[in-house]
Design a protein around this motif. Sequence first.
Motif, PDB file in Angstrom:
ATOM      1  N   UNK A  14       0.786  -1.109   0.005  1.00 14.10           N
ATOM      2  CA  UNK A  14      -0.085   0.053   0.075  1.00 14.10           C
ATOM      3  C   UNK A  14       0.779   1.099   0.104  1.00 14.10           C
ATOM      4  N   UNK A  15       1.960   1.371   0.749  1.00 16.66           N
ATOM      5  CA  UNK A  15       2.882   2.471   0.767  1.00 16.66           C
ATOM      6  C   UNK A  15       3.321   2.629  -0.610  1.00 16.66           C
ATOM      7  N   UNK A  16       3.605   1.568  -1.411  1.00 14.29           N
ATOM      8  CA  UNK A  16       4.164   1.718  -2.812  1.00 14.29           C
ATOM      9  C   UNK A  16       2.778   2.615  -3.631  1.00 14.29           C
ATOM     10  N   UNK A  17       1.579   2.451  -3.314  1.00 10.72           N
ATOM     11  CA  UNK A  17       0.673   2.950  -4.125  1.00 10.72           C
ATOM     12  C   UNK A  17       0.560   4.512  -3.719  1.00 10.72           C
ATOM     13  N   UNK A  18       0.689   4.622  -2.244  1.00 12.43           N
ATOM     14  CA  UNK A  18       0.920   6.131  -1.819  1.00 12.43           C
ATOM     15  C   UNK A  18       2.091   6.911  -2.496  1.00 12.43           C
ATOM     16  N   UNK A  19       3.143   6.453  -2.788  1.00 10.09           N
ATOM     17  CA  UNK A  19       4.429   7.047  -3.122  1.00 10.09           C
ATOM     18  C   UNK A  19       4.107   7.120  -4.682  1.00 10.09           C
ATOM     19  N   UNK A  20       3.451   6.328  -5.183  1.00 11.06           N
ATOM     20  CA  UNK A  20       3.133   6.523  -6.649  1.00 11.06           C
ATOM     21  C   UNK A  20       2.072   7.614  -6.905  1.00 11.06           C
ATOM     22  N   UNK A  21       1.213   7.916  -5.897  1.00 14.70           N
ATOM     23  CA  UNK A  21       0.311   8.850  -6.119  1.00 14.70           C
ATOM     24  C   UNK A  21       0.692  10.205  -5.751  1.00 14.70           C
ATOM     25  N   UNK A  22       1.530  10.314  -4.894  1.00 12.01           N
ATOM     26  CA  UNK A  22       2.068  11.683  -4.230  1.00 12.01           C
ATOM     27  C   UNK A  22       3.347  12.162  -5.024  1.00 12.01           C
TER      28      UNK A  22
ATOM     29  N   UNK B  95       6.471  16.720  -2.242  1.00  9.48           N
ATOM     30  CA  UNK B  95       5.422  16.589  -0.823  1.00  9.48           C
ATOM     31  C   UNK B  95       5.828  15.683   0.083  1.00  9.48           C
ATOM     32  N   UNK B  96       6.056  14.632  -0.188  1.00  2.73           N
ATOM     33  CA  UNK B  96       6.716  13.365   0.876  1.00  2.73           C
ATOM     34  C   UNK B  96       8.129  13.879   1.571  1.00  2.73           C
ATOM     35  N   UNK B  97       8.605  14.472   0.689  1.00  4.23           N
ATOM     36  CA  UNK B  97      10.222  14.851   1.229  1.00  4.23           C
ATOM     37  C   UNK B  97       9.898  16.045   2.553  1.00  4.23           C
TER      38      UNK B  97
END
Length: 263
Positions: free
Chosen positions: A175-183, A187-189
């Motif tokens: 699921x985190x892979x999906x989050x990283x692909x969406x964001x 933004x995450x940095x």
Amino acid sequence: MLLLSLNREYIDLVPKDVVNDWLKYLRNEYPTIAFKASTQNQRSNLGQLNISADIASDSMLNSSECIGADNLIKLLKNYCRNANIKTSITVGVIGFPNVGKSSVINSLKRSKVCNVGSTPGVTKNAQQIHLDKNIKLLDCPGIVFTQAKKDGSNAAEVLLRNCVKVELLEDPVTPVEVIVSRCQTEQLMELYDVPSFENSHDFLLKLAASRGKLKKGGIPDIESTARSVIQDWNNGKIPYYTIPPVRKDIHVSSSIVTGYSKE
């Protein structure tokens, strides 16, 4: 008949103009009500403001009172009329787990007749609630509609809808892979104060090191870090939303939504 309710318990995580665009889009297909559930803690006399959520001010939307109940109740009562003869109806309140279904019923009833919680699975059995002598509400456990894909990506996307308790996830990394692909990477940095990363695994490695989530021998605890990221996603800490598709249909305004089903 299908009636859609956008509950502000969750849509307050989305910019107001995007919410309005979704309302316009959905109202071309089904009657759609913008609704803000009450967040009051007492057992009874839950407050309601007699104003549409579409035009409510930010201060009203940030209050503890329910907004939109009047429009929704009027719409339900319209369905009780058939050729000017009043009939009784049963309304099933259905949707994904933990999207505020029970909160909507409590707000309409103005009392806490259904248990609510911030984790999925609070409602375990269907429960009938009499709103009045002609309207019966059916509080249903969360329903998940999904079709499995070979790569498992769709299953991961479903998990990001807070359908399963984070601590029960067998694989929190996908699921985190999906989050990283969406964001966006930037933004995450900024959100997690981590340096630039190449992929989701690299992101989790750097986040684990930053937060001191290490196993014996200084090995980064990837799974524990992934669970914390998913928890942030479920709590709305990671901003993400989609915009509705562009369509050329004539928009159905909110002023006539309550007139559905009068015939």
